[in-house]
Design an enzyme around this catalytic site. Structure first.
Site, mmCIF file in Angstrom:
data_model
loop_
_atom_site.group_PDB
_atom_site.id
_atom_site.type_symbol
_atom_site.label_atom_id
_atom_site.label_comp_id
_atom_site.label_asym_id
_atom_site.label_seq_id
_atom_site.Cartn_x
_atom_site.Cartn_y
_atom_site.Cartn_z
ATOM 1 N N CYS A 215 0.653 -1.297 -0.182
ATOM 2 C CA CYS A 215 0.368 0.053 -0.105
ATOM 3 C C CYS A 215 0.716 1.294 0.185
ATOM 4 O O CYS A 215 2.094 1.233 -0.014
ATOM 5 C CB CYS A 215 -0.994 0.266 1.244
ATOM 6 N N CYS B 152 2.905 1.724 2.822
ATOM 7 C CA CYS B 152 4.418 0.347 2.376
ATOM 8 C C CYS B 152 5.601 1.254 1.353
ATOM 9 O O CYS B 152 6.942 1.417 1.868
ATOM 10 C CB CYS B 152 4.481 -0.671 1.594
ATOM 11 N N ASP C 5 14.242 24.628 -31.845
ATOM 12 C CA ASP C 5 14.860 25.306 -32.857
ATOM 13 C C ASP C 5 14.534 25.464 -34.341
ATOM 14 O O ASP C 5 13.587 24.564 -34.598
ATOM 15 C CB ASP C 5 16.280 24.292 -32.711
ATOM 16 N N ASP D 190 17.234 19.239 -31.521
ATOM 17 C CA ASP D 190 17.344 18.042 -32.270
ATOM 18 C C ASP D 190 18.284 17.099 -31.404
ATOM 19 O O ASP D 190 18.656 16.011 -32.024
ATOM 20 C CB ASP D 190 18.265 18.505 -33.214
ATOM 21 N N ASP E 142 21.320 21.201 -29.374
ATOM 22 C CA ASP E 142 20.887 22.723 -28.536
ATOM 23 C C ASP E 142 20.753 22.174 -27.185
ATOM 24 O O ASP E 142 19.925 21.680 -27.134
ATOM 25 C CB ASP E 142 19.494 22.362 -29.052
#
Length: 776
Positions: A22, A25, A465, A666, A670
């Protein structure tokens, strides 16, 4: 399975953790892990039964960490990735555990049926007296506790002794208190309590049924990840030194070896095509709907499907280094990293069990000492409402027709223990995250974790970009000035450039291939850096030149006014141009452009309809960015051109002050901007996802996947909020009813079996709601 955490410099390890039942836990495991000096961060997933921990270094010893968990009743070990499935018996272990749970459930249900038959015998509907006796029901209850209920009682007791009570603690207290109360009433009838041995049997039956259904639903949540792992075949056809071909295990392949791929074969490892031409389906990895054309030199990723003809491929990456393994590892990590919203539920679930035990004790004391004195009529009316009414015999449902305050107090306090459901709180978020991550992975979208999904759902601004993101990212042939023969000009230019590595050479060769033009053998070629290429071709008397118009002019190439006009117009649009000449005769001028992706406009329009603010920041020339921005509907203030990386970062920081910002690039050039943004989104970097700094990776070239991925993030968060609302709401409503708040006025109370059934329904509802995401 360890990985370097590139953003933080720590080392990540994924553990499997047994024993979690649960949300309480989850909180206990997380707190235990964070108490270890070598652990800097921990994220626990109840659905996957995993814990993702960040260690200070890769040399840290895991033994103290595993030992600390074991003392709290949780057995953990490093998890092997599904990408290593050929070497691990995970499926066999799962089936063993499945059948163990199935046997427990069947035993519990058989006992439950016998208990029902016993009630029928007690009421005279079944003419077998022994089945209606208290002794028979006592035996059923004893077998239920020592048999299918034994693991629950042990787990609950161990958690209670460790001062970290969990779901098993609550259920264990409920069934054991009902059993002991009944045993006392059987041995010592003078106490005046009814016997209710049927309650432990029914409680365990409903609890185990609910858990079995939860486990089945959990198995379905991880199906997408297992499907990805199944993309790797078991065997490969290896070329031996003497030229023979033998089938070997994929795990035995080494880089540099050659394998044969027949039509219909799954590609087992990453490699490069040496010989052959075929269509290859990569949709399982990237979501790309169309197959790619594989030819010598083409890089192929594991998991792709060879469609048409035989290929010979050289192995380049194996095991955990393959594209498929990286994807699986990233999805496993994503499913283990929880969303921040789950932190609230985990904190509450961690303290939930203490609160429930306190409420149960309060309920017991109140109805024993106070409630029945204020409302004495409840002792005669407590058999109505949400419990079954039986005749006034000795063996009745606990609290039904209770004659003493103690009997009623026992009924209600046990109902409180059983109906409490931290399971629903613990399952509310991870089930949805697991399903969403799996669904995204099947479509080629990789989220780095639940925290990324949550933040992606709140994005307000997106920065693009240009090159490689909105455009294809490689030079292509654009328009061509008037010429006698377009095909002949392309054929001559491509033949001269055939041995060049320049990007423009690739553009010319690609165009020649599209036009099915044969490459003419070259006699000699000469490259003049910054100017162009000059060469002699077989069967062509005069020299062929391909390069800058100024260079062609300097070599006495005849020029026409319409050619100069074409160059001027291309320059205004921000395009590069090259000229092609045969001797001193100009064959034509070609513009070179980086073409817009086919789905870019559609993707941009979808994002705008989602209410997002969009902009472009590029290092390209003003004219090029302006032309692209105008076509895509961007306004002047939404465009940035000729920006250095530092300037990009400065603009990005300014925009972050206005709201959550995502940067789409890409994934190669970048990287700084992707890392600096609130959410970094890399497009088309499937072969480099292990090194990527992005939070979201969109495999393949489809930009349309971006709005779809963000939409999935929003739907995911909507499902999580629905689940949390249900989990919190269920407990807020059910617990007071179980405590008897409706009993004085409406004569309504919850019997423990119905409480157990509602508890199971609560958890199953949460899981089913998460699974519905797969169909959305």
């Amino acid at each position: 399975m360890g990985r370097a955490n590139l953003r933080s410099g720590t080392h990540s390890v994924l553990l499997t953790v047994d024993g979690m039942k649960c949300g309480g836990c989850v909180r206990t495991v997380e707190r235990t892990l964070l108490e270890q000096p070598s652990v800097t961060n921990a994220s626990v997933n109840l659905v996957a039964r995993t814990a993702l921990i960040d260690l200070k270094s890769s040399s840290e010893n895991l033994e103290p960490i595993l030992k600390a968990l074991e003392t709290r009743g949780f057995f953990a070990q490093p998890k092997k990735s599904l990408s290593e499935k050929l070497e691990t018996p995970t499926e066999i272990e799962f089936l063993k555990d499945w059948w163990r749970q199935w046997r427990q459930l069947m035993t519990a249900l058989i006992l439950l049926i016998l208990s029902v038959v016993g009630h029928l015998a007690e009421g005279g509907q079944v003419q077998i007296n022994i089945l209606g006796s208290l002794e028979f029901h006592a035996v059923l209850a004893t077998v239920a506790l020592l048999g299918p209920g034994q693991s629950i009682l042990k787990s609950g007791a161990q958690s209670a002794l460790s001062l970290v009570p969990n779901m098993d603690t609550l259920v264990g207290l409920g069934v054991s208190s009902a059993y002991l109360a009944s045993l006392i009433a059987l041995i010592w009838p003078k106490v005046g309590w009814p016997c209710f041995f049927n309650e432990p049997v029914m409680l365990l039956g409903f609890v185990l049924l609910g858990r079995f259904l939860e486990e089945r639903a959990r198995f379905r949540t991880g199906k997408a990840l297992k499907d990805l792992a199944e993309l790797q075949p078991n065997l490969a056809r290896l070329f031996l030194a003497e030229g023979d071909i033998r089938e070997v295990r994929v795990g035995a392949l080494q880089p540099g070896e050659k394998i044969q791929l027949l039509a219909g074969d799954r590609i087992p490892v990453d490699g490069k095509v040496l010989t052959g031409y075929s269509a290859v389906d990569i949709s399982s990895l990237t979501g790309e709907p169309l197959p790619i054309e594989a030819r010598p030199g083409t890089e192929l990723s594991s998991g792709s499907l060879n469609l048409e003809s035989t290929l010979v491929m050289e192995v380049t990456r194996i095991g955990a280094d393959t594209a498929l393994a990286r994807i699986i590892n990233l999805v496993e990590q994503a499913q283990s990293r929880k969303a921040p919203i789950q932190g609230i539920a985990d904190i509450i679930a961690g303290k939930f069990c203490y609160g429930v035990v306190a409420l149960s004790l309060t309920t017991f004391i109140f109805w024993w000492q106070i409630g029945t004195r204020i409302w004495p009529h409840v002792l005669n009316a407590s058999g109505q409402g949400l419990i079954h009414s039986h005749h006034a015999g000795l063996h009745t449902p606990i609290g039904s027709n209770a004659e003493t305050p103690l009997g009623l107090a026992l009924q209600l306090s046990i109902a409180v223990l059983v109906i409490a459901c931290p399971c629903a709180l613990g399952l509310a978020t991870p089930t949805v995250i697991t399903v969403a991550s799996g669904k995204a992975a099947r479509r080629g979208w990789l989220f780095r974790g639940g925290d990324v999904i949550e933040q992606a759902a709140s994005i307000q601004q997106i920065i693009f970009d240009k090159t490689g993101t909105l455009t294809i990212g490689r030079p292509m042939i654009g328009s061509i000035s008037k010429t006698d023969s377009r095909e002949r000009m392309i054929q001559l230019a491509a033949s001269v450039e055939n041995n060049s590595r320049h990007p423009i050479a690739h553009a010319l060769l690609h165009e020649a291939e599209n036009l099915n033009l044969k490459i003419i053998e070259s006699i000699s070629t000469k490259t003049l850096p910054g100017k162009g290429v000059e060469g002699k071709l077989k069967g062509i008397e005069k020299s062929i030149r391909v390069g800058k118009p100024e260079w062609l002019k300097d070599n006495a190439v005849e020029w026409e006014s319409n050619s100069q006009e074409f160059i001027n117009n291309a320059s205004i649009e921000g395009l590069s141009v090259i000229g092609v000449s045969e001797g001193d005769r100009l064959l034509g001028i070609i513009s070179i452009e980086d073409r817009l992706k086919e789905d870019a406009l559609m993707a941009i329009n979808k994002l705008r309809r989602q209410g997002l603010n969009l902009s472009i920041l590029s290092g390209d020339r003003y004219e090029s960015v302006q032309k692209l921005g105008t076509y895509l509907g961007f306004k002047e203030h939404e465009l940035g051109s000729q920006l250095m990386p530092k300037q990009k970062l400065e603009k990005l920081q300014q925009m972050k002050e206005l709201g959550i910002v995502a940067m789409v690039g890409d994934g190669i050039n970048d990287a700084p901007a992707l890392a600096a943004a609130d959410i970094g989104i890399a497009v088309g970097t499937g072969t480099q996802i292990a090194q990527d700094t992005a939070d979201i990776v969109l495999l393949g070239e489809r930009l349309e996947g971006l709005p779809e991925a963000l939409q999935l993030a929003k739907i995911t968060m909507k499902k999580i909020k629905q689940n949390l609302t249900w989990a919190f709401g269920y407990n807020l409503i059910a617990l007071p009813i179980a405590a008897g708040v409706l009993l004085p006025t409406f004569n309504v109370l919850l019997s423990p079996p119905i409480a157990a059934l509602l508890m199971a329904v609560s958890s199953i509802t949460v899981v089913i709601n998460a699974l519905s995401l797969r169909a959305s």
